[in-house]
Enzyme design. Structure first.
Site, PDB file in Angstrom:
ATOM      1  CG  HIS A   8       6.264  -0.663  -2.282  1.00 62.76           C
ATOM      2  ND1 HIS A   8       5.298   0.355  -1.556  1.00 62.76           N
ATOM      3  CD2 HIS A   8       5.230  -1.663  -2.294  1.00 62.76           C
ATOM      4  CE1 HIS A   8       3.932   0.283  -1.712  1.00 62.76           C
ATOM      5  NE2 HIS A   8       3.957  -1.452  -1.868  1.00 62.76           N
TER       6      HIS A   8
ATOM      7  CG  ASP B  61      -1.055  -1.451  -5.009  1.00 61.07           C
ATOM      8  OD1 ASP B  61      -1.157  -2.264  -5.319  1.00 61.07           O
ATOM      9  OD2 ASP B  61      -0.813  -1.534  -3.799  1.00 61.07           O
TER      10      ASP B  61
ATOM     11  CG  HIS C 282       0.270  -1.344   0.207  1.00 66.74           C
ATOM     12  ND1 HIS C 282      -0.270  -2.092  -0.607  1.00 66.74           N
ATOM     13  CD2 HIS C 282      -0.346  -1.066   1.344  1.00 66.74           C
ATOM     14  CE1 HIS C 282      -0.445  -3.192   0.052  1.00 66.74           C
ATOM     15  NE2 HIS C 282      -0.100  -2.889   1.348  1.00 66.74           N
TER      16      HIS C 282
ATOM     17  CG  ASP D 181      -3.221  -4.410  -2.714  1.00 64.14           C
ATOM     18  OD1 ASP D 181      -3.655  -3.522  -3.489  1.00 64.14           O
ATOM     19  OD2 ASP D 181      -2.231  -3.915  -2.735  1.00 64.14           O
TER      20      ASP D 181
HETATM   21 ZN   LIG Z   1      -0.336  -2.583  -2.709  1.00 68.93          ZN
END
Ligand SMILES: [Zn+2]
Length: 344
Positions: free
Chosen positions: A124, A161, A163, A248
């Site tokens: 990120h 991931d 995200h 995750d």
């Molecule tokens: Zn993540």
């Protein structure tokens, strides 16, 4: 297979809070697991701090300086989810440097593949700001380093991931030397990663987003890998495969809505290894991103390492078919990438 691993106590010195999902307990548990398994074929590659110049391949000078200034301070809030502790700057430099060391060890032939078990995570982190538990973008710096130091011109980053890796996407959005393919829950944090985000300028087609609905399981992910990740990557012909490995998406993860199990991680790893074997002599390097259920994380990382080593825990077995939702998403991705990669 010789599997390079990066494991350093300094990564535990990036201190968030005990109740913060991204806390030192994640790596502590993984490192304990490593002590319990048979070490045959596992090569511990010592990390080093990345230099300011290396980090600046992706990040802005003012931002690097701002993070450096948090050194020694008890706690500095960098964004609503991200904090730096006294040891975070040094840990973050070593997280980047750990992955750089793995790239060197892979290209020199010292190891066949590898996994950087580092934190803070990276995908990120933007050029000029921390985001979503991430400080420096480990995988993005590694890709730029592979270009500058080793002269590579076709680097693949696969990001599974939960995200979307906004920072990684933005780092290479106008670039045809790095193909970024992300599977992620959508809509969800950080909000980017829609089908139509496919790159810009020279980078058109070199960003591939697979925005997944809630609840995708092993069969769905394997279908996405088979139909999108592998075929696009084969057309790109990568010289190395880097993986933002986020756990995750595990069914027990407290942050995610996905339903992947250890068996799914094993098969995804196997598919990426097969791809790398075909394209680039097996050079595949993973770097840890998310994964917040300690037990699920530790078991999944163990499963992946066993695959990398060629001593799999799970053997081949027929999968259930993909869901209708996954099939629909895959056909939309195919449509979005068709102008660049043709009919998959
Ligand atoms: Zn993540």
């Amino acid at each position: 297979m010789r599997v390079g691993l990066v494991k350093e106590d300094i990564y535990l010195e990036h201190i968030t809070d005990d109740f913060h999902p991204e806390n030192p307990g994640r790596l502590k548990a993984i490192y304990e697991m490593l002590e319990e398994i048979d070490g045959e074929g596992l090569v511990y590659v010592p990390a080093r701090p990345a230099t300011g110049g290396e980090i600046a391949l992706v990040h802005e000078q003012h931002y690097i300086k701002m993070i450096e200034e948090t050194r020694g301070r008890v706690q500095t809030r960098l964004d609503p989810d991200t904090v730096a502790s006294a040891g975070s700057f040094d840990a973050a430099c070593m997280a980047v440097g750990g992955l750089l060391q793995l790239t060197d060890a892979t290209l020199s032939g010292e190891i066949d593949n590898g996994f950087a078990l580092v934190r803070p995570p990276g995908h990120h982190a933007e050029a000029g700001r921390a985001m979503g538990f991430c400080i420096f973008n480990n995988v993005a710096v590694a890709a730029r380093y592979l270009e500058k130091k080793h002269g590579l011109t076709r680097i693949l980053i696969v990001d599974f991931d939960l995200h979307h890796g906004n920072g990684t996407q933005h780092s290479f959005y106008e670039d045809s030397t790095v193909l970024y393919i992300s599977t992620h829950q959508y809509p969800y944090y950080p909000g980017t990663g829609w089908y139509e985000e496919t790159g810009q300028g020279k980078g058109k087609g070199y960003t591939v987003n697979v925005p997944l609905a809630y609840g995708m399981n092993d069969a769905d992910y394997l279908y996405v890998f088979k139909e999108i990740v592998v075929p696009v990557s084969r057309l790109f012909r990568p010289q190395i495969v880097l993986v933002s490995a986020g756990f995750d998406i595990h069914r027990n993860d407290p942050l995610g809505g996905m339903a992947v199990t250890e068996r799914g991680f094993a098969k995804m790893t196997r598919m990426l290894m097969d791809l790398a074997a075909h394209e680039c002599a097996g050079k595949v390097l993973l770097v840890l991103e998310g994964g917040y259920d300690i037990c699920a994380l530790t078991n999944s990382v163990k499963t992946v390492i066993m695959e990398l080593r060629g001593t799999p825990i799970y053997t081949a077995e027929d999968e259930d078919g993909e869901s209708d939702a996954a099939a629909k998403i895959v056909s939309k991705v195919k449509k979005a990438v068709k102008p660049y990669w043709g009919e998959l």
